[in-house]
Design a protein around this motif. Sequence first.
Motif, mmCIF file in Angstrom:
data_model
loop_
_atom_site.group_PDB
_atom_site.id
_atom_site.type_symbol
_atom_site.label_atom_id
_atom_site.label_comp_id
_atom_site.label_asym_id
_atom_site.label_seq_id
_atom_site.Cartn_x
_atom_site.Cartn_y
_atom_site.Cartn_z
ATOM 1 N N GLU A 19 -6.327 8.427 2.825
ATOM 2 C CA GLU A 19 -4.890 8.169 2.672
ATOM 3 C C GLU A 19 -4.411 8.605 1.299
ATOM 4 O O GLU A 19 -3.330 9.209 1.160
ATOM 5 C CB GLU A 19 -4.577 6.682 2.885
ATOM 6 N N ILE A 20 -5.210 8.303 0.273
ATOM 7 C CA ILE A 20 -4.843 8.705 -1.090
ATOM 8 C C ILE A 20 -4.808 10.224 -1.196
ATOM 9 O O ILE A 20 -3.861 10.802 -1.749
ATOM 10 C CB ILE A 20 -5.817 8.090 -2.121
ATOM 11 N N LEU A 21 -5.806 10.890 -0.634
ATOM 12 C CA LEU A 21 -5.840 12.356 -0.702
ATOM 13 C C LEU A 21 -4.687 12.977 0.088
ATOM 14 O O LEU A 21 -4.139 14.014 -0.317
ATOM 15 C CB LEU A 21 -7.193 12.879 -0.218
ATOM 16 N N GLU A 22 -4.293 12.351 1.189
ATOM 17 C CA GLU A 22 -3.140 12.852 1.945
ATOM 18 C C GLU A 22 -1.866 12.715 1.120
ATOM 19 O O GLU A 22 -1.023 13.626 1.090
ATOM 20 C CB GLU A 22 -3.010 12.090 3.263
ATOM 21 N N ALA A 23 -1.711 11.586 0.414
ATOM 22 C CA ALA A 23 -0.552 11.411 -0.471
ATOM 23 C C ALA A 23 -0.572 12.454 -1.583
ATOM 24 O O ALA A 23 0.471 12.997 -1.959
ATOM 25 C CB ALA A 23 -0.548 9.998 -1.057
ATOM 26 N N LYS A 47 0.840 -1.201 0.000
ATOM 27 C CA LYS A 47 0.000 0.000 0.000
ATOM 28 C C LYS A 47 0.877 1.254 0.000
ATOM 29 O O LYS A 47 0.645 2.168 -0.792
ATOM 30 C CB LYS A 47 -0.933 -0.002 1.213
ATOM 31 N N GLN A 48 1.892 1.287 0.859
ATOM 32 C CA GLN A 48 2.776 2.451 0.909
ATOM 33 C C GLN A 48 3.493 2.640 -0.422
ATOM 34 O O GLN A 48 3.644 3.772 -0.898
ATOM 35 C CB GLN A 48 3.794 2.298 2.035
ATOM 36 N N LYS A 49 3.912 1.552 -1.032
ATOM 37 C CA LYS A 49 4.627 1.636 -2.311
ATOM 38 C C LYS A 49 3.719 2.187 -3.409
ATOM 39 O O LYS A 49 4.156 3.000 -4.232
ATOM 40 C CB LYS A 49 5.211 0.277 -2.683
ATOM 41 N N HIS A 50 2.449 1.775 -3.420
ATOM 42 C CA HIS A 50 1.522 2.312 -4.425
ATOM 43 C C HIS A 50 1.209 3.778 -4.150
ATOM 44 O O HIS A 50 1.048 4.558 -5.101
ATOM 45 C CB HIS A 50 0.245 1.476 -4.490
ATOM 46 N N LEU A 51 1.139 4.175 -2.882
ATOM 47 C CA LEU A 51 0.936 5.592 -2.566
ATOM 48 C C LEU A 51 2.119 6.422 -3.060
ATOM 49 O O LEU A 51 1.937 7.514 -3.620
ATOM 50 C CB LEU A 51 0.717 5.787 -1.064
#
Length: 123
Positions: A87-91, A52-56
């Motif tokens: 989480e996506i919007l924070e990234a 998940k972190q890698k895709h973000l």
Amino acid sequence: MEHIHEPRNSTEAALLEFKSGIGTFTQKMPEIAHHYNAFTEACFKEGKLSQKQKHLIALGISIQSQDEYCMVYHTKGCLDQGASEEEILEAIGVTAAFGGGAAMSQAVTLVQECITELNQLKQ
């Protein structure tokens, strides 16, 4: 007669277009495609960073580099790995802080459209 699946939305169409392009490239350049795919799979394996972190991270990079196919692909990857919309919007916020207006314009349009359309496909 084989039924050809018509994409329901632009996000799905982009994913199918990318998959088709990769298939064609793989047929024409199998050795390069094999090595590229092996490298990419190794990079996105679970490790000290989660998938998940890698895709973000990849989503942020794709927004910054204005790569629309990767934006769609990694938005899907984020959702598939359990990333929330927040989480996506924070990234996206971090990307925009780094990339300014160009990153923000893609993030508030294409990525949000992808989140909506990909979530609808799950239903």
